[in-house]
Write an enzyme that holds these catalytic residues in place. Structure first.
Site, PDB file in Angstrom:
ATOM      1  N   SER A  68       0.840  -1.189   0.000  1.00 28.05           N
ATOM      2  CA  SER A  68       0.000   0.000   0.000  1.00 28.05           C
ATOM      3  C   SER A  68       0.876   1.239   0.000  1.00 28.05           C
ATOM      4  O   SER A  68       1.960   1.244   0.580  1.00 28.05           O
ATOM      5  CB  SER A  68      -0.910  -0.009   1.241  1.00 28.05           C
ATOM      6  OG  SER A  68      -1.835   1.054   1.182  1.00 28.05           O
ATOM      7  N   ASP A  69       0.412   2.265  -0.672  1.00 32.89           N
ATOM      8  CA  ASP A  69       1.123   3.536  -0.685  1.00 32.89           C
ATOM      9  C   ASP A  69       0.097   4.649  -0.834  1.00 32.89           C
ATOM     10  O   ASP A  69      -0.933   4.462  -1.487  1.00 32.89           O
ATOM     11  CB  ASP A  69       2.131   3.597  -1.833  1.00 32.89           C
ATOM     12  CG  ASP A  69       3.049   4.791  -1.702  1.00 32.89           C
ATOM     13  OD1 ASP A  69       3.970   4.731  -0.869  1.00 32.89           O
ATOM     14  OD2 ASP A  69       2.831   5.791  -2.406  1.00 32.89           O
ATOM     15  N   GLN A  70       0.382   5.775  -0.223  1.00 30.17           N
ATOM     16  CA  GLN A  70      -0.553   6.891  -0.281  1.00 30.17           C
ATOM     17  C   GLN A  70       0.157   8.172  -0.661  1.00 30.17           C
ATOM     18  O   GLN A  70       1.280   8.422  -0.227  1.00 30.17           O
ATOM     19  CB  GLN A  70      -1.221   7.077   1.081  1.00 30.17           C
ATOM     20  CG  GLN A  70      -2.292   8.154   1.093  1.00 30.17           C
ATOM     21  CD  GLN A  70      -2.927   8.273   2.461  1.00 30.17           C
ATOM     22  OE1 GLN A  70      -2.330   8.815   3.371  1.00 30.17           O
ATOM     23  NE2 GLN A  70      -4.138   7.743   2.599  1.00 30.17           N
ATOM     24  N   GLY A 105      -2.980   3.709  -3.031  1.00 29.28           N
ATOM     25  CA  GLY A 105      -2.810   2.563  -3.909  1.00 29.28           C
ATOM     26  C   GLY A 105      -2.742   1.311  -3.060  1.00 29.28           C
ATOM     27  O   GLY A 105      -2.098   1.303  -2.007  1.00 29.28           O
TER      28      GLY A 105
END
Length: 192
Positions: A68-70, A105
């Site tokens: 996960s990435d933000q 994401g």
């Protein structure tokens, strides 16, 4: 059931995943998070979520791996983790009165089968118009230096906000559990 790996060192993501009550371990993805030239913020979050999941596949070749990435973005400008008090103050001044897209994401990578499911979950957050004293008081009480946009909505940072719009409240914290539950079900992993 395949082992479940969270490719993240984030305590916030770990706490969110623990809510589901299913066993998992964490692994450091050691991924370069530099944006590519001309890469849109949303594309960056999607690419990095998959890169993080794939980065730990070598040591967990039979697992389901979550990456996960933000990114926090306004008009194409990315607001990352400030790291320092001064940069957090600068970010909050710039975000004052603005609507920010916190785009998360999410990737579920099945290292055994090679199947990848990547999704993006936007959350629009409108900051109130903030005074310098409110910014300073907030950061003294909750130094959100490791949070994109310099605010923790799950903590005192909620006082900085005027509105939030999104399909999944956990997406704003960094791991969209509604989408993740759907992805896990599609891989044959039941939550309930």
């Amino acid at each position: 059931m395949q082992n479940l790996i969270l490719a993240s060192t984030s305590p916030y993501r770990r706490e969110l995943l623990a809510r589901l009550g299913i066993p998992f371990i964490t692994a450091n993805p050691e991924t370069d998070e530099t944006a590519l030239p001309g890469e849109a913020p949303e594309a960056l979050a999607l690419r990095l979520s998959e890169a993080k999941a794939r980065a730990v596949a070598n040591t967990h070749p039979d697992a389901l791996i979550i990456g996960s990435d933000q990114v926090a973005t306004v008009n194409g400008k990315i607001y990352g983790k400030p790291g320092t008090h001064e940069r957090a103050v600068e970010q909050l001044r710039e975000l004052s009165g603005q609507t920010v897209n916190f785009f998360t994401g999410l990737c579920l990578y099945n290292a055994r089968s090679g199947r990848t499911d990547v999704r993006g979950v936007p959350t629009l957050v409108t900051f109130r118009t903030l005074s310098d004293s409110e910014i300073e008081n907030y950061l003294r009480r909750e130094p959100a230096y490791n949070c994109a946009g310099s605010a923790k909505s799950e903590g005192l940072g909620i006082a900085l906000l005027a509105a939030m719009h999104g399909d999944d409240p956990t997406a704003l914290i960094g791991l969209p559990l509604i989408a993740l539950c759907d992805m896990l079900r599609q891989q044959g992993t039941g939550i309930l």
